[in-house]
Design a protein around this motif. Structure first.
Motif, PDB file in Angstrom:
ATOM      1  N   VAL A 162       0.861  -1.185   0.000  1.00  0.00           N
ATOM      2  CA  VAL A 162       0.000   0.000   0.000  1.00  0.00           C
ATOM      3  C   VAL A 162       0.895   1.232   0.000  1.00  0.00           C
ATOM      4  O   VAL A 162       1.675   1.438   0.946  1.00  0.00           O
ATOM      5  N   VAL A 163       0.824   2.024  -1.047  1.00  0.00           N
ATOM      6  CA  VAL A 163       1.702   3.186  -1.170  1.00  0.00           C
ATOM      7  C   VAL A 163       0.896   4.391  -1.626  1.00  0.00           C
ATOM      8  O   VAL A 163      -0.234   4.271  -2.093  1.00  0.00           O
ATOM      9  N   GLY A 164       1.510   5.561  -1.488  1.00  0.00           N
ATOM     10  CA  GLY A 164       0.827   6.769  -1.917  1.00  0.00           C
ATOM     11  C   GLY A 164       1.543   8.022  -1.475  1.00  0.00           C
ATOM     12  O   GLY A 164       2.687   7.989  -1.011  1.00  0.00           O
ATOM     13  N   ILE A 179      -8.739   0.020   3.093  1.00  0.00           N
ATOM     14  CA  ILE A 179      -8.011  -1.030   2.367  1.00  0.00           C
ATOM     15  C   ILE A 179      -7.142  -1.836   3.321  1.00  0.00           C
ATOM     16  O   ILE A 179      -7.113  -3.074   3.277  1.00  0.00           O
ATOM     17  N   ALA A 180      -6.408  -1.142   4.211  1.00  0.00           N
ATOM     18  CA  ALA A 180      -5.545  -1.841   5.166  1.00  0.00           C
ATOM     19  C   ALA A 180      -6.369  -2.685   6.126  1.00  0.00           C
ATOM     20  O   ALA A 180      -5.968  -3.791   6.511  1.00  0.00           O
ATOM     21  N   SER A 181      -7.540  -2.202   6.509  1.00  0.00           N
ATOM     22  CA  SER A 181      -8.422  -2.963   7.401  1.00  0.00           C
ATOM     23  C   SER A 181      -8.936  -4.224   6.710  1.00  0.00           C
ATOM     24  O   SER A 181      -8.985  -5.307   7.301  1.00  0.00           O
ATOM     25  N   THR A 189      -0.505  -9.472   5.136  1.00  0.00           N
ATOM     26  CA  THR A 189       0.507  -8.567   5.665  1.00  0.00           C
ATOM     27  C   THR A 189       0.478  -7.280   4.847  1.00  0.00           C
ATOM     28  O   THR A 189       0.362  -7.322   3.625  1.00  0.00           O
ATOM     29  N   VAL A 190       0.568  -6.146   5.530  1.00  0.00           N
ATOM     30  CA  VAL A 190       0.567  -4.843   4.853  1.00  0.00           C
ATOM     31  C   VAL A 190       2.009  -4.371   4.721  1.00  0.00           C
ATOM     32  O   VAL A 190       2.723  -4.226   5.711  1.00  0.00           O
ATOM     33  N   VAL A 191       2.443  -4.126   3.482  1.00  0.00           N
ATOM     34  CA  VAL A 191       3.812  -3.683   3.203  1.00  0.00           C
ATOM     35  C   VAL A 191       3.774  -2.241   2.727  1.00  0.00           C
ATOM     36  O   VAL A 191       2.950  -1.869   1.880  1.00  0.00           O
ATOM     37  N   SER A 192       4.664  -1.413   3.268  1.00  0.00           N
ATOM     38  CA  SER A 192       4.759  -0.031   2.808  1.00  0.00           C
ATOM     39  C   SER A 192       6.156   0.485   3.134  1.00  0.00           C
ATOM     40  O   SER A 192       7.040  -0.284   3.513  1.00  0.00           O
ATOM     41  N   GLY A 193       6.343   1.810   3.005  1.00  0.00           N
ATOM     42  CA  GLY A 193       7.677   2.372   3.138  1.00  0.00           C
ATOM     43  C   GLY A 193       7.940   3.185   4.379  1.00  0.00           C
ATOM     44  O   GLY A 193       9.016   3.781   4.504  1.00  0.00           O
ATOM     45  N   GLY A 197       2.156  10.286   5.556  1.00  0.00           N
ATOM     46  CA  GLY A 197       1.018  10.202   4.656  1.00  0.00           C
ATOM     47  C   GLY A 197       0.425   8.819   4.543  1.00  0.00           C
ATOM     48  O   GLY A 197       0.143   8.154   5.554  1.00  0.00           O
ATOM     49  N   ILE A 198       0.238   8.347   3.320  1.00  0.00           N
ATOM     50  CA  ILE A 198      -0.436   7.076   3.056  1.00  0.00           C
ATOM     51  C   ILE A 198       0.304   5.910   3.710  1.00  0.00           C
ATOM     52  O   ILE A 198      -0.314   5.031   4.320  1.00  0.00           O
ATOM     53  N   ASP A 199       1.643   5.896   3.597  1.00  0.00           N
ATOM     54  CA  ASP A 199       2.431   4.812   4.199  1.00  0.00           C
ATOM     55  C   ASP A 199       2.144   4.698   5.694  1.00  0.00           C
ATOM     56  O   ASP A 199       1.869   3.608   6.211  1.00  0.00           O
TER      57      ASP A 199
END
Length: 416
Positions: A162-164, A179-181, A189-193, A197-199
């Motif tokens: 999930v990015v943004g 979306i994460a919920s 598993t939720v992957v981001s940076g 913000g969105i991360d």
């Protein structure tokens, strides 16, 4: 390296008992050495490590810096390293790479790197160990040579990236949370940076839901960045994992953020872009995901919203599927559970070999600018910091000077 018992003992400790039993600690130590010399995603280094082995390739590279690339080239030909079937152009590629690596080779200190990782409670992960995420193998020669992790809980289910945008809107935050919920409810598993913000929203929702989440760092495993998210990243480390491919002490830079995006794309079975401006780094992640054959999704916004321009462009150009409901990306991930990694689904998802949106600036100029600090630096020090050859640094500085980005002073080069 074979004559350094303290070094190999430290490697074994950081690999853990199961990891030390699964892989050769000498090879693991050589991979750490490689990671201290090359920048993330260096394809030449990746081909050498995969074709010759980490220890042998590193020894040959050190010899080649003194004696020339003939011995290294012969070994590549003997072992069938991709590209070596055309010796002349491959030799030129090796010479350029050797010049790029030369400034850092003399400074490699594997034991110091390992001790720095140990000081923050990090573990070393290499191919062949249980913690190695097999999805990154799809990156081929651009795959990381090692990964460093700080983890309180190993992720076991399929992953959604999930990015943004860092400067998200309220609507973007709400869409991310939904979306994460949905991903958490499905056991993903939720992957981001780990960015603002969105991360950050994606990580916070995952932590609150008690589901594993992974933050991929652009610097070393000891560099929790941005500073405003330090506590969040510590929570991610407790409930999921922090991952980094650069050695401890490596500071995050614009170039490394872009290189980091390929790992986020490779770790996820699908990628969803919630909000993205026209030149957002999230579009770079979407490009990597499409190149890997992963499904890419984009959340639409108001046509007048600058935060959604990138998402709308992805959909309009056929690079992403539109998200109609928060469960759409999750269904794509769960449906790919049996594949174990992000191979293309039957319908293929969006695939595109076009250049990534944004990123119009010369990448070597970006790396040189990242290397410059507050004080003036000489070209040799810039080469060490950027992982580029002295010649490439000189060319990039000349271009940057023409663009008015840098200035040459008595003490060296500075940003304008």
């Amino acid at each position: 390296m074979t004559g350094a018992p303290d070094l190999l003992e430290t490697v074994a400790v950081l690999l853990g008992r199961a990891g030390a039993d699964a892989v050769d600690p000498v090879e693991a130590a050589a991979r750490v050495a490689w990671s201290a010399v090359v920048e993330p995603g260096d394809a030449v280094a990746g081909m050498l490590v995969q074709g010759l082995g980490a220890e042998r390739s590193f020894a040959l590279v050190r010899s080649a810096c003194d004696d020339g690339p003939v011995g290294l080239l012969d070994s590549c030909i003997d072992r069938g390293v991709p590209g070596a079937e055309s010796p002349a152009p491959f030799a030129r590629t090796l010479r350029v790479a050797l010049e790029r690596w030369r400034p850092r080779l003399a400074r490699v200190d594997v034991l110091t790197t390992l001790e720095a990782a140990r000081a923050v409670g990090a573990r070393l992960v290499v191919p062949g160990t249980a913690g190695w995420p097999t999805g990154v193998d799809d990156l081929g020669p651009h795959a990381p040579v090692v990964l460093w992790t700080r983890s309180g809980r190993r992720a076991s289910g399929p992953a959604l990236a999930v990015v943004g945008s860092r400067a998200n809107t309220v609507a973007g935050a709400e869409a991310t949370a939904e979306i994460a919920s949905a991903a958490a409810d499905a056991g993903c598993t939720v992957v981001s940076g780990g960015a603002y913000g969105i991360d950050a929203t994606a990580h916070r929702v995952a932590v609150a839901a008690g589901t594993p989440t992974v933050a991929v760092l652009a610097g070393g495993i000891d560099q929790l960045y941005p500073t405003g998210n330090v506590e969040l990243l510590r929570n991610v480390a407790r409930q999921g994992s922090l991952l980094a491919e650069s050695p401890p002490g490596t500071r995050p830079t614009r170039w490394r953020f872009l290189a980091r995006n390929r790992l986020i794309a490779a770790l996820g079975a699908a990628t969803v872009v919630v909000e993205a401006g026209a030149r957002s780094g999230a579009l770079n992640t979407a490009h990597h995901a499409a190149q890997l054959g992963r499904p890419v999704f984009a959340v639409p916004g108001a046509f007048s919203s600058s935060a959604s321009v990138g998402c709308h462009r992805l959909v309009a150009q056929g690079r992403a599927q539109i998200v109609v409901g928060p469960g759409d990306p999750v269904e794509a991930v769960v449906g790919r559970r049996g594949s174990g990694r992000g191979h293309p689904s039957r319908d293929g998802g969006p695939t595109c070999a076009d250049e990534p949106i944004g990123g119009r600036q010369d990448p070597e100029v970006v790396r040189v600018l990242d290397a410059l600090g507050r004080r003036a630096l000489g070209e040799q020090e810039i080469a060490v910091r950027s992982g580029m050859s002295a010649g490439a640094v000189a060319d990039a500085l000349a271009l940057a000077e023409l663009q008015g980005l840098v200035t040459h002073t008595v003490g060296g080069w500075t940003r304008s």
